[in-house]
Design an enzyme around this catalytic site. Structure first.
Site, PDB file in Angstrom:
ATOM      1  N   GLY A  41      -4.395   5.931   8.489  1.00  0.00           N
ATOM      2  CA  GLY A  41      -4.817   4.626   7.945  1.00  0.00           C
ATOM      3  C   GLY A  41      -6.228   4.174   8.273  1.00  0.00           C
ATOM      4  CG  ASP A  96      -4.322   0.992   8.988  1.00  0.00           C
ATOM      5  OD1 ASP A  96      -3.740   0.762  10.070  1.00  0.00           O
ATOM      6  OD2 ASP A  96      -3.751   1.584   8.045  1.00  0.00           O
ATOM      7  CG  ASP A  99       3.286  -5.069   9.399  1.00  0.00           C
ATOM      8  OD1 ASP A  99       3.283  -6.259   9.093  1.00  0.00           O
ATOM      9  OD2 ASP A  99       4.100  -4.261   8.916  1.00  0.00           O
ATOM     10  CG  PHE A 148       2.728  -2.868   1.353  1.00  0.00           C
ATOM     11  CD1 PHE A 148       3.341  -2.684   2.587  1.00  0.00           C
ATOM     12  CD2 PHE A 148       2.019  -1.808   0.805  1.00  0.00           C
ATOM     13  CE1 PHE A 148       3.261  -1.469   3.261  1.00  0.00           C
ATOM     14  CE2 PHE A 148       1.931  -0.593   1.456  1.00  0.00           C
ATOM     15  CZ  PHE A 148       2.559  -0.423   2.683  1.00  0.00           C
ATOM     16  CB  ILE A 149      -2.839  -4.884   2.225  1.00  0.00           C
ATOM     17  CG1 ILE A 149      -2.574  -6.390   2.093  1.00  0.00           C
ATOM     18  CG2 ILE A 149      -4.312  -4.596   2.009  1.00  0.00           C
ATOM     19  CD1 ILE A 149      -3.022  -7.204   3.243  1.00  0.00           C
ATOM     20  CG  ASP A 155      -0.151   5.032   3.066  1.00  0.00           C
ATOM     21  OD1 ASP A 155      -0.351   4.348   4.091  1.00  0.00           O
ATOM     22  OD2 ASP A 155       0.890   5.695   2.894  1.00  0.00           O
ATOM     23  NE  ARG A 161      -3.236   7.843   3.523  1.00  0.00           N
ATOM     24  CZ  ARG A 161      -2.563   7.191   4.462  1.00  0.00           C
ATOM     25  NH1 ARG A 161      -3.085   6.116   5.015  1.00  0.00           N
ATOM     26  NH2 ARG A 161      -1.367   7.596   4.841  1.00  0.00           N
TER      27      ARG A 161
HETATM   28  P1  IMP Z   1       3.066  -1.910  12.853  1.00  0.00           P
HETATM   29  O1  IMP Z   1       4.205  -2.567  12.105  1.00  0.00           O
HETATM   30  O2  IMP Z   1       2.148  -2.952  13.458  1.00  0.00           O
HETATM   31  O3  IMP Z   1       3.599  -0.943  13.846  1.00  0.00           O
HETATM   32  O4  IMP Z   1       2.203  -1.144  11.775  1.00  0.00           O
HETATM   33  C1  IMP Z   1       2.328   0.223  11.634  1.00  0.00           C
HETATM   34  C2  IMP Z   1       1.536   0.795  10.509  1.00  0.00           C
HETATM   35  O5  IMP Z   1       2.163   0.420   9.306  1.00  0.00           O
HETATM   36  C3  IMP Z   1       0.088   0.383  10.346  1.00  0.00           C
HETATM   37  O6  IMP Z   1      -0.805   1.065  11.179  1.00  0.00           O
HETATM   38  C4  IMP Z   1      -0.112   0.786   8.894  1.00  0.00           C
HETATM   39  O7  IMP Z   1      -0.394   2.174   8.794  1.00  0.00           O
HETATM   40  C5  IMP Z   1       1.231   0.486   8.270  1.00  0.00           C
HETATM   41  N1  IMP Z   1       1.196  -0.790   7.562  1.00  0.00           N
HETATM   42  C6  IMP Z   1       1.605  -2.000   7.972  1.00  0.00           C
HETATM   43  N2  IMP Z   1       1.409  -2.932   7.028  1.00  0.00           N
HETATM   44  C7  IMP Z   1       0.820  -2.292   5.992  1.00  0.00           C
HETATM   45  C8  IMP Z   1       0.334  -2.713   4.694  1.00  0.00           C
HETATM   46  O8  IMP Z   1       0.374  -3.884   4.289  1.00  0.00           O
HETATM   47  N3  IMP Z   1      -0.177  -1.724   3.910  1.00  0.00           N
HETATM   48  C9  IMP Z   1      -0.275  -0.423   4.295  1.00  0.00           C
HETATM   49  N4  IMP Z   1       0.151   0.006   5.489  1.00  0.00           N
HETATM   50  C10 IMP Z   1       0.694  -0.917   6.324  1.00  0.00           C
HETATM   51 MG    MG Z   2      -1.652   3.152  10.252  1.00  0.00          MG
END
Ligand code: IMP
Ligand code: MG
Length: 174
Positions: A41, A96, A99, A148-149, A155, A161
């Site tokens: 990402g 990136d 979340d 969702f971005i 991606d 991407r």
């Molecule tokens: P986490 O939920 O903070 O562990 O996020 C894990 C990973 O989910 C991030 O590093 C991104 O690769 C992916 N991710 C989370 N939200 C998004 C989104 O809105 N678009 C694309 N990838 C996302």
């Molecule tokens: Mg990621």
């Protein structure tokens, strides 16, 4: 060519990247920085960011994936971890988007186990509303809504991407 109107344009991204890099350059003045990008990402953000950092630095990567089974538990898998000694290093971990926070918390702990002299985290996007675990983040580009971005490295199922800006993914676009 691509889906959606930009949520954040290329110009806005580049302005923010330069701003973040300036702060980082000031903070790491006279330090030996090791910047670690989390793949896939962060690949675009990471390469733009480091080219604007003025302090000398080295780079490495972590390749990781997360599988969210339900809303409260995520399993993070590491496919590649830096081979070099991390002990005593000043490390900047770059991702990136934060979340739920589960991936960054897991990876942060893995790095801290190696006893770096310092560890800071930089993310381009922060989706605050979705946070499950608190992770200290030192540099944030933009706060984004709970959507969702995709684009600029992010991606949907490994696609999109390469969009040069950030946009909200809508199912019918694929
Ligand atoms: P986490 O939920 O903070 O562990 O996020 C894990 C990973 O989910 C991030 O590093 C991104 O690769 C992916 N991710 C989370 N939200 C998004 C989104 O809105 N678009 C694309 N990838 C996302
Ligand atoms: Mg990621």
């Amino acid at each position: 060519m691509f889906i959606g109107t930009p949520l954040i344009t290329e110009e806005e991204i580049q302005r923010k990247v330069r701003e973040l890099a300036q702060k980082i350059s000031r903070d790491y003045d006279k330090k030996d920085l090791l910047a670690i990008g989390i793949l896939k990402g962060s690949f675009m953000f990471f390469s733009d960011l480091i080219r604007h950092i003025k302090s000398p630095l080295r780079i490495d990567f972590i390749i990781a994936s997360s599988y969210i089974k339900d809303t409260t538990s995520g399993e993070v898998k590491i496919h590649y971890f830096p081979k070099e000694e991390l002990e005593g290093k000043d490390i900047l971990l770059v991702d990136d988007i934060i979340d739920t926070g589960i991936s960054l918390q897991y990876l942060r702990d893995k790095i801290l186990e190696k006893k770096p002299s310092s560890l800071k985290i930089c993310v381009l996007l922060d989706k605050k509303e979705r946070r499950i675990v608190e992770v200290p983040v030192d540099y944030v580009g933009f706060s984004v809504p709970n959507k969702f971005i995709v684009g600029y490295g992010l991606d949907y199922q490994e696609t999109f991407r390469n969009i040069p800006y950030l946009t909200i993914f809508k199912k019918e676009a694929k």
